[in-house]
Design a protein around this motif. Sequence first.
Motif, PDB file in Angstrom:
ATOM      1  N   LYS A 565       0.885  -1.106  -0.756  1.00 47.50           N
ATOM      2  CA  LYS A 565      -0.102  -0.230   0.130  1.00 47.50           C
ATOM      3  C   LYS A 565       0.666   1.070  -0.064  1.00 47.50           C
ATOM      4  CE  LYS A 565      -3.903  -2.439   2.096  1.00 47.50           C
ATOM      5  NZ  LYS A 565      -4.794  -2.354   3.413  1.00 47.50           N
ATOM      6  N   VAL A 566       2.100   1.056   0.585  1.00 44.38           N
ATOM      7  CA  VAL A 566       2.556   2.498   0.683  1.00 44.38           C
ATOM      8  C   VAL A 566       3.387   2.329  -0.376  1.00 44.38           C
ATOM      9  CG1 VAL A 566       5.175   3.032   1.697  1.00 44.38           C
ATOM     10  CG2 VAL A 566       3.392   1.559   3.510  1.00 44.38           C
ATOM     11  N   ILE A 567       4.001   1.000  -1.246  1.00 43.50           N
ATOM     12  CA  ILE A 567       4.543   1.620  -2.616  1.00 43.50           C
ATOM     13  C   ILE A 567       3.576   2.065  -3.735  1.00 43.50           C
ATOM     14  CG2 ILE A 567       5.875   0.214  -4.501  1.00 43.50           C
ATOM     15  CD1 ILE A 567       6.732  -1.911  -2.112  1.00 43.50           C
ATOM     16  N   LYS A 568       2.569   1.501  -3.282  1.00 41.92           N
ATOM     17  CA  LYS A 568       1.744   2.642  -4.431  1.00 41.92           C
ATOM     18  C   LYS A 568       0.940   3.155  -4.150  1.00 41.92           C
ATOM     19  CE  LYS A 568      -1.994  -1.473  -3.254  1.00 41.92           C
ATOM     20  NZ  LYS A 568      -2.963  -2.446  -3.931  1.00 41.92           N
ATOM     21  N   ALA A 569       0.164   4.141  -2.605  1.00 42.06           N
ATOM     22  CA  ALA A 569       1.047   5.622  -2.594  1.00 42.06           C
ATOM     23  C   ALA A 569       1.981   6.432  -3.504  1.00 42.06           C
ATOM     24  CB  ALA A 569       0.834   5.883  -0.782  1.00 42.06           C
ATOM     25  N   LEU A 570       3.160   5.918  -3.710  1.00 39.42           N
ATOM     26  CA  LEU A 570       4.552   6.815  -3.627  1.00 39.42           C
ATOM     27  C   LEU A 570       4.588   6.263  -5.148  1.00 39.42           C
ATOM     28  CD1 LEU A 570       7.410   5.044  -1.750  1.00 39.42           C
ATOM     29  CD2 LEU A 570       6.695   7.363  -1.369  1.00 39.42           C
ATOM     30  N   TYR A 571       3.523   5.636  -5.725  1.00 40.76           N
ATOM     31  CA  TYR A 571       3.675   5.288  -7.249  1.00 40.76           C
ATOM     32  C   TYR A 571       2.658   6.752  -8.003  1.00 40.76           C
ATOM     33  CZ  TYR A 571       5.682   0.928  -8.497  1.00 40.76           C
ATOM     34  OH  TYR A 571       6.922  -0.310  -8.291  1.00 40.76           O
ATOM     35  N   ARG A 572       1.826   6.906  -6.882  1.00 42.32           N
ATOM     36  CA  ARG A 572       0.543   7.817  -7.383  1.00 42.32           C
ATOM     37  C   ARG A 572       1.285   8.807  -6.885  1.00 42.32           C
ATOM     38  NH1 ARG A 572      -2.746   3.779  -4.700  1.00 42.32           N
ATOM     39  NH2 ARG A 572      -2.461   4.786  -3.059  1.00 42.32           N
ATOM     40  N   ALA A 573       2.069   9.401  -6.380  1.00 44.26           N
ATOM     41  CA  ALA A 573       3.160  10.206  -6.076  1.00 44.26           C
ATOM     42  C   ALA A 573       4.125  10.540  -7.026  1.00 44.26           C
ATOM     43  CB  ALA A 573       3.923  10.528  -4.776  1.00 44.26           C
ATOM     44  N   SER A 574       4.592   9.980  -7.656  1.00 48.77           N
ATOM     45  CA  SER A 574       5.362  10.015  -8.671  1.00 48.77           C
ATOM     46  C   SER A 574       4.295  10.370  -9.396  1.00 48.77           C
ATOM     47  CB  SER A 574       5.553   8.514  -8.678  1.00 48.77           C
ATOM     48  OG  SER A 574       6.649   8.701 -10.068  1.00 48.77           O
ATOM     49  N   GLN A 575       3.549   9.953 -10.008  1.00 50.82           N
ATOM     50  CA  GLN A 575       2.434  10.068 -11.343  1.00 50.82           C
ATOM     51  C   GLN A 575       1.811  11.537 -11.321  1.00 50.82           C
ATOM     52  OE1 GLN A 575      -0.553   7.111 -10.223  1.00 50.82           O
ATOM     53  NE2 GLN A 575       0.153   6.277 -12.466  1.00 50.82           N
ATOM     54  N   ALA A 576       2.030  12.268  -9.710  1.00 50.33           N
ATOM     55  CA  ALA A 576       1.544  13.215  -9.402  1.00 50.33           C
ATOM     56  C   ALA A 576       2.279  14.376  -9.498  1.00 50.33           C
ATOM     57  CB  ALA A 576       0.987  13.773  -8.496  1.00 50.33           C
ATOM     58  N   GLY A 577       3.719  13.698  -9.932  1.00 50.45           N
ATOM     59  CA  GLY A 577       4.619  14.747  -9.898  1.00 50.45           C
ATOM     60  C   GLY A 577       5.858  14.409  -8.499  1.00 50.45           C
ATOM     61  N   VAL A 578       5.385  14.520  -7.429  1.00 52.45           N
ATOM     62  CA  VAL A 578       6.233  14.209  -6.365  1.00 52.45           C
ATOM     63  C   VAL A 578       7.574  14.275  -6.754  1.00 52.45           C
ATOM     64  CG1 VAL A 578       6.784  13.506  -4.099  1.00 52.45           C
ATOM     65  CG2 VAL A 578       3.856  14.330  -4.989  1.00 52.45           C
ATOM     66  N   LYS A 579       8.928  14.375  -6.736  1.00 51.06           N
ATOM     67  CA  LYS A 579      10.596  13.873  -6.570  1.00 51.06           C
ATOM     68  C   LYS A 579      10.368  13.266  -5.570  1.00 51.06           C
ATOM     69  CE  LYS A 579      14.638  15.114  -7.531  1.00 51.06           C
ATOM     70  NZ  LYS A 579      15.749  16.374  -7.214  1.00 51.06           N
ATOM     71  N   ILE A 580      10.689  11.908  -5.481  1.00 50.00           N
ATOM     72  CA  ILE A 580      10.936  11.158  -4.594  1.00 50.00           C
ATOM     73  C   ILE A 580      11.974  10.175  -4.577  1.00 50.00           C
ATOM     74  CG2 ILE A 580      10.730   8.534  -3.328  1.00 50.00           C
ATOM     75  CD1 ILE A 580       7.687   9.933  -4.874  1.00 50.00           C
ATOM     76  N   GLN A 581      13.321  10.503  -3.446  1.00 50.04           N
ATOM     77  CA  GLN A 581      14.709  10.072  -3.094  1.00 50.04           C
ATOM     78  C   GLN A 581      14.444   9.079  -2.231  1.00 50.04           C
ATOM     79  OE1 GLN A 581      15.525  13.316  -3.538  1.00 50.04           O
ATOM     80  NE2 GLN A 581      17.340  13.558  -4.230  1.00 50.04           N
TER      81      GLN A 581
END
Length: 707
Positions: A565-581
Motif C-alpha cells: 500500500k505504501v509502494i502504491k502511494a509512492l507510485y501515485r505520488a510519482s505520477q502526480a510529479g512528486v520527486k521521490i528519493q
Amino acid sequence: MENTELDTLNEPDAPEAIDLDNPEFYINRELSQIKFNERVLHQALDERHPLLQRLLFTCIFSSNTDEFFEIRVAELKRQIEFGQEKILSDGMSPEKVLQSISEQYHPLVERQYQILNDVILPELRKENIRFLRREEWNERQVAWIEEFFNESVMPVMSPIGLDPSHPFPRLVNKTLNFIVELDGKDAFGRETGLAILPAPRSLPRVVRLPDELCENGGDNLVFLSSIIHDHAADLFPGMTIDGCYQFRITRNADLEIDENEEDLANALRSELLSRRYGDAVRLEVATNCPDELVEVLLKRFNLEEDDLYRVDGPVNLSRLMQTLSLVKRPDLNYENFTPSLPKTLKQSVKNNIFDEIRKADRILHHPFESFTPVVNLLMAAARDPNVIAIKQTLYRTGENSDIVKALCEAARNGKEVTAVIELRARFDEEDNINLASLLQEAGALVTYGVVGHKTHAKMMLILRRENQQLRRYAHLGTGNYHSGTAKLYTDYGYLTSNDEITYDAHRIFQQLTGMGKIQKTKKLLHAPFTLHKGLMELINQEVKNAEQGLPARIIVKCNGLTEPKVIKALYRASQAGVKIQLIIRSMCSLRPGIPGVSENITVRSVIGRFLEHTRIFYFENNGQPKLYGASADWMERNLINRVETCFPIEPTKLKKRIIEELNWYLEDNCQSWELTNEGVYVLNTPGEDQEEISAQTNLLANLALSS
C-alpha cells in the motif's frame, strides 16, 4: 518486463488507466534480498577497503546467506509443505521463488569461493598471512598439530559409525561435520562403510600456529577442518579411510511460539532447542565429495538437488571472522577513530545532563558520535534522588551491557524501573530471557510486550521531580540499546524533554504494559495503530501539493521497503510529479523508473564500512519540511505487525543538519548503488571531472575524531 507494455504507459491519459496492482511493478522481496547480499559480497573486491575487512565481507556474506536460508527459504518451504502458499504483490508463487533463489544463489556461492581462493587468500599471502594447506606443513608444524589434535581435539570428538545400532546422528544446525568412507572391520566385527564426524562446536575453526614454528615469520593459520582431515584415521584405529569430506546442514531456525501460552518465557525456552534441529533447508558439501555420498546426505535430510551447494573451501566461512582477532595487523584494518561528543554533552557526567537536555533537544548520529551520552543519561537517572521512575524498551542489548547495569542499579536504588523486553528478537531470544531474569532479580518490573506484536520500538523515558512537579525526559532512537552495534551501525538517537513528545512516549508505555483502548498521541506516530496511516497521509499531502504546483518532495532512508500500500502511494505520488528519493539498504519491492508510474522515483543503496541502519523520513510540505526518525522500516512486519515509534524532529537547527547528511547519501558516488527498473543494481562511480563523494567518509571527517 516487456518494452512494448512499458511503451503504452507513455500515453497522456495513462496514469488514470494504469493498474498499480500489476505484478510487473513489484520486485520479489526474497530476490531483492539476494541482490543486497550480492552487493555485500562485492565489497570483498573493493580495494578501498583494507584487506582484512575484505575478508570480513566474505564472512558477512556467508552469515547473511545462512540467515536467508534459515528464515526466508525455510518459510517458503513451509508454505509449500502445508499448502499455505501466499501470492504477494509481485505475483510469484513460493515454488517459483525457490526456483529463482536456486538459480541466483548457486552462481553467487561459486563466486564467493572464487573471490576467497583467487583474490583474498593470495593477497593475504603477499602480506605474510598464510592459511597453510596440509602439504605445506613443515616437520615441526606437523608435530605441533599432532599434539594439538591429541590434547585438544580428539578428547572431545565422537566418531559415529553408521549401522543399525548407530543410526545417522541428529546434527546441529550450521555445524561442521565430515562424512567418512571406511574399509575394514572394527573390534566388534562390524563392517559399515560409513561414519559421521561432528566437529566440536567448542573449538575454533581457525588455529594460529606458534611463531617459532614458522620459518617465514608472519601469521600462519590452519583450518580446524584440515587438522581433522589429517588425523581422521586416528579416530578409527585399524580401519582404512578411503575418503573424508566436509559437509554442513542449514535448518529452519524460525521459532513457532504459541503466544497464548501462560508463560511466554518458558514456552520460548522449550522452543530454542528445536531451532538446532529444525527441518533441513540446505546442504553444503566439499566439491570433491563423491556423488554417491552426496546422494546419501540429500536423502537423509530430505533435500533436492537445488538445495545442494558444492563449495571449494571451508563449508563454514562465517567462522573465518575469527581471523581478525588472531591477526594483529592494524595496517590491514580500518584506521581507528574516536566517536565525538557534542560540546554541550562533553561535561554531562560532571554537569547535570538533565539541564543540558532541557535547554535544547539533541541528536546523536552513531557511530560517528558517541553512544556514551545515552548511557550517561541512564546512569545519572539511576543515581539522581529526584528521578522516581525509568521506563525502557529492550530489543537487543549485548553482553555486559552498561544500559542493563544502569537499569539494575536504578532498581536497587528504589526507582520504579519498567523494562519492556522483546523475548522474540530473532537469535537473541536466549539472551533476552536471561536479561529479563537479571532485571527481575534487581527489582525491576519486566513485561514482554504485547501478544502477537513484537516490540521493536526504541524508547527510554525518565520521570524526574523538579520544583514540585514531574518532568519527563526521553531518548528515542532508530537503533537498539546496544553499545556494540552503536560502533558498527549508523543510527540516530534523539534526546528531548519536549512535553508533547515525552507525554506521548509515556502513553505508549502505558499501552504496552497495561490494557485499554488505543492511546491518542499528539506528536508520535506508532505502529500498529497510527504509523501506517500517518505515513500515507504525509505522502498524500505531497501529492496534493504537487497537483497545486507547490514544492513536493519525499526522501526516505531505511533498511527495507516492501509494504504494497505504501509502494502504491509512492507510485501515485510519482505520477502526480512528486520527486521521490529512496535510500533503501536492503530489500526494495518498488520498481523505479517505470514510464508513467515511477519516473520520478530513484532508489539507491549504500554499502560501506558501517551497516546503514538509520530510518529517516523527509517530506517537503510546501517549503516547511517535516522530518521524522523511526524504529520502523517501510515493511509489512514493521508497519502492521510490530510495536514501533516514529518521532518528529522539529528544531530547525537539527532538521538542517540531518537534511545535509541525507544529501551526502544522495550525492554518494563511491559506495552507492542505483536500482534500475529491470531490478538490477548499478554501482555509482564518479565521472572523469567529478569529485569523489562518500557519505560515510564525510560523516567520519565532520563528526568523528581521527585517532
